[in-house]
Design a protein around this motif. Structure first.
Motif, short mmCIF file in Angstrom:
data_model
loop_
_atom_site.label_atom_id
_atom_site.label_comp_id
_atom_site.label_asym_id
_atom_site.label_seq_id
_atom_site.Cartn_x
_atom_site.Cartn_y
_atom_site.Cartn_z
N GLN A 256 37.67 9.00 6.68
CA GLN A 256 37.99 9.22 8.10
C GLN A 256 37.05 8.42 9.01
O GLN A 256 37.49 7.81 9.98
CB GLN A 256 37.91 10.71 8.41
CG GLN A 256 38.90 11.57 7.63
CD GLN A 256 38.57 13.05 7.71
OE1 GLN A 256 37.69 13.47 8.45
NE2 GLN A 256 39.30 13.87 6.95
N LEU A 257 35.77 8.41 8.66
CA LEU A 257 34.79 7.70 9.50
C LEU A 257 34.95 6.19 9.38
O LEU A 257 34.73 5.46 10.35
CB LEU A 257 33.37 8.12 9.12
CG LEU A 257 33.01 9.59 9.35
CD1 LEU A 257 31.58 9.87 8.90
CD2 LEU A 257 33.19 9.98 10.81
N LEU A 258 35.31 5.70 8.19
CA LEU A 258 35.46 4.26 7.99
C LEU A 258 36.61 3.69 8.81
O LEU A 258 36.64 2.48 9.11
CB LEU A 258 35.67 3.94 6.51
CG LEU A 258 34.44 4.07 5.61
CD1 LEU A 258 34.84 4.01 4.15
CD2 LEU A 258 33.42 2.99 5.93
N ALA A 259 37.55 4.54 9.16
CA ALA A 259 38.67 4.07 9.98
C ALA A 259 38.25 3.85 11.43
O ALA A 259 39.00 3.27 12.22
CB ALA A 259 39.82 5.08 9.91
N ASN A 260 37.06 4.31 11.78
CA ASN A 260 36.57 4.18 13.15
C ASN A 260 35.50 3.08 13.20
O ASN A 260 34.42 3.24 12.64
CB ASN A 260 35.97 5.51 13.61
CG ASN A 260 35.61 5.52 15.09
OD1 ASN A 260 35.39 4.46 15.69
ND2 ASN A 260 35.55 6.70 15.68
N PRO A 261 35.76 1.96 13.88
CA PRO A 261 34.80 0.84 13.89
C PRO A 261 33.50 1.17 14.62
O PRO A 261 32.54 0.39 14.54
CB PRO A 261 35.58 -0.27 14.62
CG PRO A 261 36.60 0.45 15.45
CD PRO A 261 36.97 1.67 14.66
N MET A 262 33.42 2.29 15.30
CA MET A 262 32.18 2.66 16.01
C MET A 262 31.04 2.97 15.04
O MET A 262 29.88 2.88 15.40
CB MET A 262 32.44 3.88 16.90
CG MET A 262 33.33 3.63 18.10
SD MET A 262 33.57 5.14 19.07
CE MET A 262 31.87 5.52 19.54
N TYR A 263 31.38 3.34 13.79
CA TYR A 263 30.36 3.71 12.82
C TYR A 263 30.08 2.55 11.87
O TYR A 263 31.03 1.99 11.29
CB TYR A 263 30.79 4.93 12.00
CG TYR A 263 31.03 6.17 12.81
CD1 TYR A 263 29.97 6.99 13.20
CD2 TYR A 263 32.31 6.56 13.19
CE1 TYR A 263 30.18 8.14 13.94
CE2 TYR A 263 32.54 7.71 13.94
CZ TYR A 263 31.46 8.49 14.30
OH TYR A 263 31.68 9.63 15.03
#
Length: 300
Positions: A256-263
Motif C-alpha cells: 500500500q505504501l509503495l503505491a504512494n510516491p511520497m514515501y
C-alpha cells in the motif's frame, strides 16, 4: 506453475477454447484447460465440488451471487457442485494460451477429511470445521502452490500407486485450504470478531502495532495463553506460524505504501516494522515474487 513432460506427450489439442485434458481417479479428477483464442461467456459446470487454479493468462469469471472478477495466475477458486460458470478469455492467443486446472473432489472425500480435522484439530473457539459452501476466491500461499504443483505431476505420471499418492496430497490440500479460509475470515472481519475470538483480537493487535517489534511472548500474553500453546493454536487455526503471519501483514502494508510516491523505500520498510532493508527486500520477494523497487515501478 509448470506442466510435466508427460502432460504434453499425452494431451491432444482439439479445441481452441477450453481444450480439456482429463485424468480420472477413484474419488477425484484433474482437468487441465487450455484456451488459444479470445472468447466470451464460455459456460462450464461440474456435478461435484471443484478447486480451480490459474496457471497462465487471465480469465474474467461471472458467477451466481458474486460480482464479476479477474482470475489470475497464482489464484484459486473453490466452487460448489453444480455451480454454472460463465468465463471470458480477454488475452488468450495461439502462442500465449490461457491455462487453468479444475480438480473435482468427491463430497464424501471432503467429509472424511473434515471429520478427521474435527477429531484431531479441535478449534479453540469451539466451532467445527465445515465444508466451504460458497465461492471462495483466494491467493495460493507457498504450501498450497507446492501441493498443486505436486498434484499436477502425480496425476500426469503413470505410477501403480498413483491413487494413494494423490489421496494423501488431497487430504493435506483440503486442510490447508480450510486454514486459509479461517485466516481470511480473521483478516477481513477482524474488528467484528475481536471481542469474541482471541485469535481475531491478536490479529487486530498485530495490525495496530505493525510498525513495532512483535514477539511470540508478547502475542501469547495478549491471547492469555502460554507461548507454546499460543504458537500451536495459531498455526493450527491459521495454517502459518505467527512470525510468517506478521511478515505477510507487514508486506501487505508495504504494498500500500509503495503505491504512494511520497514515501521512499526506507520510510516504507521502517513504517512496516522492518529494521533493515535487506531483510525487507528478502521477505517482499519471497511473498510477492518481485523486489520492492520493481513493484514500485508498476505505479510510475
Amino acid at each position: 506453475m509448470q506442466l510435466s513432460d508427460s502432460f504434453y506427450k499425452s494431451r491432444k489439442l482439439v479445441d481452441l477454447v477450453e481444450n480439456q485434458t482429463s485424468y480420472i481417479l477413484e474419488d477425484s479428477a484433474m482437468h487441465i484447460f487450455e484456451t488459444h483464442s479470445r472468447a466470451e461467456m464460455v459456460q462450464l459446470q461440474f456435478t461435484t465440488p471443484v478447486l480451480a487454479s490459474m496457471f497462465r493468462g487471465k480469465k474474467v469469471m461471472h458467477l451466481r451471487d458474486k460480482p464479476s472478477f479477474e482470475f489470475l495466475p497464482g489464484e484459486s477458486l473453490i466452487l460448489p457442485a453444480n455451480e454454472l460458470m460463465s468465463i471470458d478469455f480477454p488475452e488468450a492467443q495461439e502462442d500465449n494460451p490461457t491455462r487453468c486446472l479444475a480438480m473435482e473432489i468427491g463430497e464424501e472425500r471432503l467429509r472424511s477429511v473434515i471429520r478427521l480435522m474435527n477429531e484431531c484439530m479441535t478449534r479453540p473457539d469451539g466451532n467445527e470445521w465445515n465444508i466451504l459452501d460458497y465461492n471462495f476466491h483466494f491467493t495460493n500461499d507457498q504450501s498450497i502452490y507446492q501441493i498443486l504443483q505436486r498434484l499436477v505431476y502425480l496425476y500426469t505420471e503413470n505410477h501403480p500407486a498413483k491413487d494413494s499418492f494423490v489421496s494423501n496430497m488431497i487430504q493435506e490440500l483440503i486442510i490447508r485450504i480450510l486454514q486459509v479460509d479461517t485466516r481470511k475470515t480473521f483478516q477481513t472481519k477482524t474488528k467484528e470478531l475481536a471481542s469474541d475470538y482471541r485469535l481475531a483480537y491478536v490479529v487486530q493487535y498485530i495490525r495496530d502495532n505493525i510498525c513495532n517489534p512483535l514477539t511470540i511472548k508478547e502475542l501469547s500474553k495478549e491471547a492469555c495463553m502460554s507461548e507454546s500453546h499460543f504458537y500451536k493454536v495459531f498455526k493450527q487455526e491459521m495454517g502459518i506460524s505467527p512470525t510468517d503471519f506478521i511478515n505477510e501483514e507487514r508486506i501487505q502494508k508495504a504494498t500500500q505504501l509503495l503505491a504512494n510516491p511520497m514515501y521512499n523505500l526506507k520510510e516504507v520498510f521502517l513504517a512496516c516494522g522492518f529494521t533493515n532493508r535487506s531483510y525487507f527486500n528478502r521477505m517482499f520477494k519471497r511473498i510477492k515474487g518481485i523486489n520492492p523497487s520493481k513493484y514500485r515501478n508498476r505505479f510510475a
